[in-house]
Design an enzyme around this catalytic site. Structure first.
Site, PDB file in Angstrom:
ATOM      1  N   ARG A   1       0.881  -1.167   0.000  1.00 60.25           N
ATOM      2  CA  ARG A   1       0.000   0.000   0.000  1.00 60.25           C
ATOM      3  C   ARG A   1       0.914   1.211   0.000  1.00 60.25           C
ATOM      4  O   ARG A   1       1.672   1.423   0.957  1.00 60.25           O
ATOM      5  CB  ARG A   1      -0.914  -0.006   1.229  1.00 60.25           C
ATOM      6  CG  ARG A   1      -1.638   1.311   1.415  1.00 60.25           C
ATOM      7  CD  ARG A   1      -2.781   1.233   2.376  1.00 60.25           C
ATOM      8  NE  ARG A   1      -3.885   0.458   1.808  1.00 60.25           N
ATOM      9  CZ  ARG A   1      -5.106   0.401   2.332  1.00 60.25           C
ATOM     10  NH1 ARG A   1      -5.388   1.073   3.434  1.00 60.25           N
ATOM     11  NH2 ARG A   1      -6.054  -0.308   1.764  1.00 60.25           N
TER      12      ARG A   1
ATOM     13  N   HIS B   1      -7.221   0.809  -6.555  1.00 67.85           N
ATOM     14  CA  HIS B   1      -7.416  -0.125  -5.439  1.00 67.85           C
ATOM     15  C   HIS B   1      -8.000  -1.419  -6.028  1.00 67.85           C
ATOM     16  O   HIS B   1      -9.165  -1.751  -5.807  1.00 67.85           O
ATOM     17  CB  HIS B   1      -8.344   0.505  -4.403  1.00 67.85           C
ATOM     18  CG  HIS B   1      -8.283  -0.124  -3.043  1.00 67.85           C
ATOM     19  ND1 HIS B   1      -7.493  -1.228  -2.764  1.00 67.85           N
ATOM     20  CD2 HIS B   1      -8.918   0.180  -1.877  1.00 67.85           C
ATOM     21  CE1 HIS B   1      -7.654  -1.556  -1.479  1.00 67.85           C
ATOM     22  NE2 HIS B   1      -8.504  -0.722  -0.928  1.00 67.85           N
TER      23      HIS B   1
ATOM     24  N   GLN C   1      -9.764  -4.204  -3.876  1.00 70.32           N
ATOM     25  CA  GLN C   1     -11.066  -3.764  -3.375  1.00 70.32           C
ATOM     26  C   GLN C   1     -12.169  -4.053  -4.388  1.00 70.32           C
ATOM     27  O   GLN C   1     -13.178  -4.676  -4.068  1.00 70.32           O
ATOM     28  CB  GLN C   1     -11.024  -2.254  -3.079  1.00 70.32           C
ATOM     29  CG  GLN C   1     -12.344  -1.676  -2.616  1.00 70.32           C
ATOM     30  CD  GLN C   1     -12.745  -2.168  -1.239  1.00 70.32           C
ATOM     31  OE1 GLN C   1     -11.952  -2.113  -0.320  1.00 70.32           O
ATOM     32  NE2 GLN C   1     -13.958  -2.663  -1.091  1.00 70.32           N
TER      33      GLN C   1
ATOM     34  N   ASP D   1     -17.466   6.611  -1.633  1.00 67.94           N
ATOM     35  CA  ASP D   1     -16.242   6.475  -0.842  1.00 67.94           C
ATOM     36  C   ASP D   1     -15.960   7.846  -0.220  1.00 67.94           C
ATOM     37  O   ASP D   1     -16.619   8.836  -0.557  1.00 67.94           O
ATOM     38  CB  ASP D   1     -15.090   6.026  -1.773  1.00 67.94           C
ATOM     39  CG  ASP D   1     -13.778   5.766  -1.042  1.00 67.94           C
ATOM     40  OD1 ASP D   1     -13.786   5.648   0.204  1.00 67.94           O
ATOM     41  OD2 ASP D   1     -12.722   5.688  -1.711  1.00 67.94           O
TER      42      ASP D   1
ATOM     43  N   CYS E   1     -16.392   1.160   0.375  1.00 64.23           N
ATOM     44  CA  CYS E   1     -15.242   0.284   0.639  1.00 64.23           C
ATOM     45  C   CYS E   1     -14.791   0.356   2.096  1.00 64.23           C
ATOM     46  O   CYS E   1     -14.074  -0.527   2.562  1.00 64.23           O
ATOM     47  CB  CYS E   1     -14.096   0.656  -0.292  1.00 64.23           C
ATOM     48  SG  CYS E   1     -13.560   2.350  -0.107  1.00 64.23           S
TER      49      CYS E   1
ATOM     50  N   ARG F   1     -13.524  -9.202   1.091  1.00 63.44           N
ATOM     51  CA  ARG F   1     -12.094  -8.931   0.887  1.00 63.44           C
ATOM     52  C   ARG F   1     -11.289 -10.202   1.178  1.00 63.44           C
ATOM     53  O   ARG F   1     -10.373 -10.551   0.448  1.00 63.44           O
ATOM     54  CB  ARG F   1     -11.601  -7.806   1.822  1.00 63.44           C
ATOM     55  CG  ARG F   1     -12.203  -6.418   1.604  1.00 63.44           C
ATOM     56  CD  ARG F   1     -11.829  -5.803   0.275  1.00 63.44           C
ATOM     57  NE  ARG F   1     -10.397  -5.726   0.043  1.00 63.44           N
ATOM     58  CZ  ARG F   1      -9.587  -4.746   0.457  1.00 63.44           C
ATOM     59  NH1 ARG F   1     -10.086  -3.734   1.125  1.00 63.44           N
ATOM     60  NH2 ARG F   1      -8.294  -4.752   0.182  1.00 63.44           N
TER      61      ARG F   1
HETATM   62  N1   CP Z   1     -11.229  -0.642   2.096  1.00 65.65           N
HETATM   63  C1   CP Z   1      -9.974  -0.715   2.575  1.00 65.65           C
HETATM   64  O1   CP Z   1      -8.998  -0.893   1.846  1.00 65.65           O
HETATM   65  O2   CP Z   1      -9.876  -0.591   3.928  1.00 65.65           O
HETATM   66  P1   CP Z   1      -8.531  -0.415   4.754  1.00 65.65           P
HETATM   67  O3   CP Z   1      -7.991   0.948   4.456  1.00 65.65           O
HETATM   68  O4   CP Z   1      -8.953  -0.568   6.178  1.00 65.65           O
HETATM   69  O5   CP Z   1      -7.563  -1.478   4.325  1.00 65.65           O
HETATM   70  N1  NVA Z   2     -10.192   6.385  -1.309  1.00 62.27           N
HETATM   71  C1  NVA Z   2      -9.804   5.934   0.003  1.00 62.27           C
HETATM   72  C2  NVA Z   2      -9.928   4.458   0.118  1.00 62.27           C
HETATM   73  C3  NVA Z   2      -9.594   3.888   1.466  1.00 62.27           C
HETATM   74  C4  NVA Z   2      -9.664   2.392   1.502  1.00 62.27           C
HETATM   75  C5  NVA Z   2      -8.382   6.392   0.296  1.00 62.27           C
HETATM   76  O1  NVA Z   2      -7.545   6.314  -0.611  1.00 62.27           O
HETATM   77  O2  NVA Z   2      -8.110   6.834   1.400  1.00 62.27           O
END
Ligand code: CP
Ligand code: NVA
Length: 297
Positions: free
Chosen positions: A102, A129, A132, A216, A256, A284
């Site tokens: 990430r 993502h 997701q 989101d 998400c 997930r």
């Molecule tokens: N939706 C998602 O990726 O959640 P987290 O940021 O908790 O991993």
């Molecule tokens: N769009 C959000 C998704 C979190 C899972 C972010 O990038 O923070």
């Protein structure tokens, strides 16, 4: 399929295979059936940003497949002190069998993949993502089948990019409703892939025919400095009881997570029968397993 960096890397057939595997693994888990197909394999998980779902679901997925997972915080690695990504990639390739990362910048994920001899999985970047939306496909399939019409509301962000690419590859109809200046950056790519994607500025019109409403956060990780400007820009795009009056009665509401109740969605919609957000979170786990088996199996 060597890495999973962008949804655009996948063919329709590969996506449908992942869906089938994830659905089967979900059933198996319910029956208490576990197969140690990744025994003696280790997944390194690098996090430059926080996570609840991605971290836990990948870790549990590896454990239930008989393997191991290492949680590695970016700042605890020499990466945090400036060690080049290409050295990290080459060294980790000698120790583990796959890397989930990430990262703040999509480029970091690409660079890691370029110099790794093992599979790299994008666990969220500023642009996409993919894990997701693959698991979201399982949720959509379970509740609405594979011909669902999807409407995205709010920010055309990383999750939105992956979702429009997914819908383009699968040929699903999608409407994106966002204020001017917040369109998804992957829109032209999705249209090139044959995407049936329409922009509709008016959220009331955008929800009319949808089977799936997806939103989101308005302020993604790393955008905290833009918070005030964004909250103003997205006013009117929140999924509320009022907006739900314009939607189909049985439309499902997706997010998400993490959710910001009172910003992009109201508490009563989250708690309503339309909401499937906890199914999404659960899925997930099943989809991470399918991805891991495909790449590390
Ligand atoms: N939706 C998602 O990726 O959640 P987290 O940021 O908790 O991993
Ligand atoms: N769009 C959000 C998704 C979190 C899972 C972010 O990038 O923070």
């Amino acid at each position: 399929m060597k890495h999973l960096i962008s949804i655009a890397d996948l063919s329709k057939q590969e996506i449908l295979e992942l869906l089938e595997t994830a659905a089967r693994l979900k059933e198996d888990r319910k029956k208490g059936i576990f197969q140690e197909k990744l025994k003696n394999k280790t997944l390194a998980m690098i996090f430059e940003l926080p996570s609840t779902r991605t971290r836990i679901s990948f870790e549990v997925a590896m454990l239930e497949l008989g393997g191991n997972a290492l949680y590695l915080n970016w700042n605890d690695l020499q990466l945090g002190r400036g060690e080049p990504i290409k050295d990290t990639a080459r060294v980790m390739s000698r120790y583990v069998h796959g890397i989930m990362i990430r990262a703040k910048k999509h480029n970091t994920v690409e660079e890691l993949a370029k110099f790794s001899s093992i599979p790299v999985i994008n666990g969220l970047s500023n642009l996409e993502h993919p894990c997701q939306v693959l698991s979201d496909l399982l949720t959509i399939y379970e509740h609405k089948g594979l011909n669902a019409r999807i409407t995205w509301l709010g920010d055309g962000n990383n999750v939105c990019n992956s979702l429009i690419l997914l819908s383009a590859i699968l040929g699903l109809e999608m409407v994106v409703s966002c204020p001017a200046g917040y369109e998804p950056s992957a829109l032209s790519k999705a249209l090139e892939l044959g995407g049936k994607i329409k922009l509709e500025r008016n959220p009331k019109k955008a929800v009319e025919n949808a089977d799936v409403l997806y939103t989101d956060v308005w302020v993604s990780m790393g955008q905290e400095a833009e918070r005030e400007v964004r909250l103003k820009a997205f006013r009117g795009y929140e999924i509320s009881r009022e907006l739900m009056k314009y939607a189909k009665d049985d439309a499902i509401v997706m997010h998400c997570m993490p959710v910001h109740r009172g910003e992009e969605i109201t508490d009563d919609v989250i708690e309503s029968r339309n909401s499937v957000i906890y199914d999404q979170a659960e899925n997930r786990l099943h989809m991470q397993k399918a991805i891991l088996l495909k790449l590390l199996g």
